[in-house]
Design a protein around this motif. Sequence first.
Motif, short mmCIF file in Angstrom:
data_model
loop_
_atom_site.label_atom_id
_atom_site.label_comp_id
_atom_site.label_asym_id
_atom_site.label_seq_id
_atom_site.Cartn_x
_atom_site.Cartn_y
_atom_site.Cartn_z
N VAL A 13 2.89 5.22 -1.75
CA VAL A 13 2.23 4.57 -2.90
C VAL A 13 1.21 5.52 -3.52
O VAL A 13 1.08 5.60 -4.75
N GLY A 14 0.50 6.26 -2.68
CA GLY A 14 -0.45 7.23 -3.19
C GLY A 14 0.21 8.35 -3.98
O GLY A 14 -0.29 8.76 -5.03
N VAL A 15 1.34 8.83 -3.50
CA VAL A 15 2.07 9.87 -4.23
C VAL A 15 2.54 9.35 -5.57
O VAL A 15 2.45 10.05 -6.59
N VAL A 16 3.02 8.12 -5.60
CA VAL A 16 3.46 7.52 -6.87
C VAL A 16 2.29 7.41 -7.84
O VAL A 16 2.42 7.71 -9.03
N GLY A 17 1.12 6.99 -7.34
CA GLY A 17 -0.05 6.90 -8.20
C GLY A 17 -0.47 8.26 -8.76
O GLY A 17 -0.83 8.38 -9.93
N LEU A 18 -0.41 9.29 -7.91
CA LEU A 18 -0.76 10.63 -8.39
C LEU A 18 0.26 11.16 -9.39
O LEU A 18 -0.11 11.83 -10.37
N TYR A 41 -5.62 5.89 -12.05
CA TYR A 41 -4.41 6.23 -11.29
C TYR A 41 -4.68 7.33 -10.28
O TYR A 41 -4.21 7.28 -9.15
N SER A 42 -5.43 8.34 -10.68
CA SER A 42 -5.66 9.45 -9.77
C SER A 42 -6.57 9.06 -8.61
O SER A 42 -6.33 9.45 -7.47
N GLY A 45 -4.55 6.64 -6.36
CA GLY A 45 -3.51 7.42 -5.69
C GLY A 45 -4.07 8.26 -4.57
O GLY A 45 -3.49 8.33 -3.47
N PHE A 49 -3.18 7.76 -0.67
CA PHE A 49 -2.54 8.89 -0.02
C PHE A 49 -3.31 9.32 1.22
O PHE A 49 -2.74 9.47 2.31
#
Length: 64
Positions: A13-18, A41-42, A45, A49
Motif C-alpha cells: 500500500v505504501g509503494v502504491v501511495g508513493l 500521497y507521499s 505512502g 511503507f
Amino acid sequence: MEKRILGIILSLVGVVGLILAAVRFANGGSGNQSIRMIVVYSILGAIFFFSGIGLIRNTKDKAT
C-alpha cells in the motif's frame, strides 16, 4: 505469520501511495490542490511503507 503478512500488505500500500505521488508530480498541475495531494500521497505512502518494513523486519518466525 499474520504480522508478516500485514507487513507485506502495508508495504505494498505504501509503494502504491508513493507511485501515485510520483505520477501526480510528473503530470504537473497547478494550484494548491495538486501540491496538497502530492504531499498527502507521499507522506501516507512513506508511513505505510516504513511501518510495513518495520513489521517484516521485527517479526520473528516461530518453529512449528
